[in-house]
Design a protein around this motif. Structure first.
Motif, PDB file in Angstrom:
ATOM      1  N   PRO A   1       0.929  -1.118   0.071  1.00 57.26           N
ATOM      2  CA  PRO A   1      -0.001   0.074  -0.165  1.00 57.26           C
ATOM      3  C   PRO A   1       0.854   1.114  -0.056  1.00 57.26           C
ATOM      4  CG  PRO A   1       0.054  -0.919   2.072  1.00 57.26           C
ATOM      5  CD  PRO A   1       0.642  -2.046   1.410  1.00 57.26           C
TER       6      PRO A   1
ATOM      7  N   LEU B   1      -6.100   0.782  -0.084  1.00 57.63           N
ATOM      8  CA  LEU B   1      -4.798   0.535   0.748  1.00 57.63           C
ATOM      9  C   LEU B   1      -4.801  -0.840   1.311  1.00 57.63           C
ATOM     10  CD1 LEU B   1      -4.388   4.084   2.299  1.00 57.63           C
ATOM     11  CD2 LEU B   1      -3.150   3.191   0.286  1.00 57.63           C
TER      12      LEU B   1
ATOM     13  N   SER C   1      -3.917   3.140   7.978  1.00 58.51           N
ATOM     14  CA  SER C   1      -3.503   2.193   6.997  1.00 58.51           C
ATOM     15  C   SER C   1      -2.257   1.636   7.163  1.00 58.51           C
ATOM     16  CB  SER C   1      -3.543   2.729   5.360  1.00 58.51           C
ATOM     17  OG  SER C   1      -2.420   3.576   5.367  1.00 58.51           O
TER      18      SER C   1
ATOM     19  N   ALA D   1       0.380   3.038   5.715  1.00 59.15           N
ATOM     20  CA  ALA D   1       1.240   3.164   4.209  1.00 59.15           C
ATOM     21  C   ALA D   1       2.130   4.317   4.457  1.00 59.15           C
ATOM     22  CB  ALA D   1       0.115   3.140   3.333  1.00 59.15           C
TER      23      ALA D   1
END
Length: 224
Positions: free
Chosen positions: A34, A108, A142, A144
């Motif tokens: 992601p 994601l 997330s 990410a």
């Protein structure tokens, strides 16, 4: 399938030939996992040039009205955003911003790339405006990395209100991934979210060379 057909066969090769993208730092985008692309927003065409230069699919969200227009203009808008991998989101209600973030968070969680414009709207005058904290919430939820992407001259290629873009080489500069995992246990802290957002905007300012204005672009537009 339609995304890759347009990008690799029908539309992408023509755009590359006409606009000859010059990209710095493409190696900074992770090849797997992601990723959040945080972009400045200068032009309608940002959502086509950004996915065009990436090796992986990039997903943005846009208001549902772009997919429901009538006539030639409506058809062009629908094809443009569908081809760019954009997901329509109903932004008419009070939960519009959350709906957009939820959609990107799903992207994601599937290990893909989500694109977001932290300013929330196109710059009215080419300057870089204060970022909204949705990008920080997305990063914290997330886990990410956030990759800053500076579109350098798309406002010259397709200024606001212009339908036909000027034939000019598009220039994009991509920064190093930003890791905010150190804040993982501080989700929901608005001061942390503001600090993360400001760090992202600082990187976009440094990459783009654009003047920064510590005001929301939407506020300026509303006042005008």
């Amino acid at each position: 399938m339609f995304y890759w057909l347009l990008k690799l066969v029908l539309l992408g090769p023509v755009l590359r030939l006409v606009f000859r993208p010059k990209v710095e730092g493409l190696q900074n985008v992770p090849r797997s996992g992601p990723v959040i692309l945080a972009c400045n927003h200068l032009s309608f065409s940002d959502s086509i040039f950004t996915p065009l230069i990436m090796r992986r699919k990039v997903t943005f969200v846009a208001k549902a009205e772009y997919f429901t227009g009538k006539g030639i203009k409506g058809w062009f808008s629908r094809m443009f955003f569908t081809g760019a991998g954009t997901i329509p989101v109903d932004r008419s209600g009070g939960e519009a911003a959350q709906a957009a973030l939820d959609t990107l968070l799903r992207v994601l969680k599937e290990g893909n790339i989500a694109g977001i414009y932290p300013e929330g709207t196109r710059s009215p005058d080419g300057r870089l405006y204060r970022g909204k904290t949705g990008v920080a919430r997305l990063a914290l939820e997330s886990g990410a990395p956030v990759v800053p992407v500076a579109l350098l001259n798309t406002d010259e290629i397709q200024p606001t209100g212009t339908l036909i873009p000027a034939v000019k080489r598009v220039r994009i500069r991509i920064g190093q991934p930003l890791d905010f995992s150190r804040y993982a246990d501080q989700r929901g802290d608005r001061f942390v979210e503001r600090a993360i957002t400001d760090e992202i905007m600082y990187e976009l300012m440094a990459l783009s060379g654009r003047e920064y204005v510590d005001v929301y672009a939407s506020t300026l537009k509303a006042a005008a």
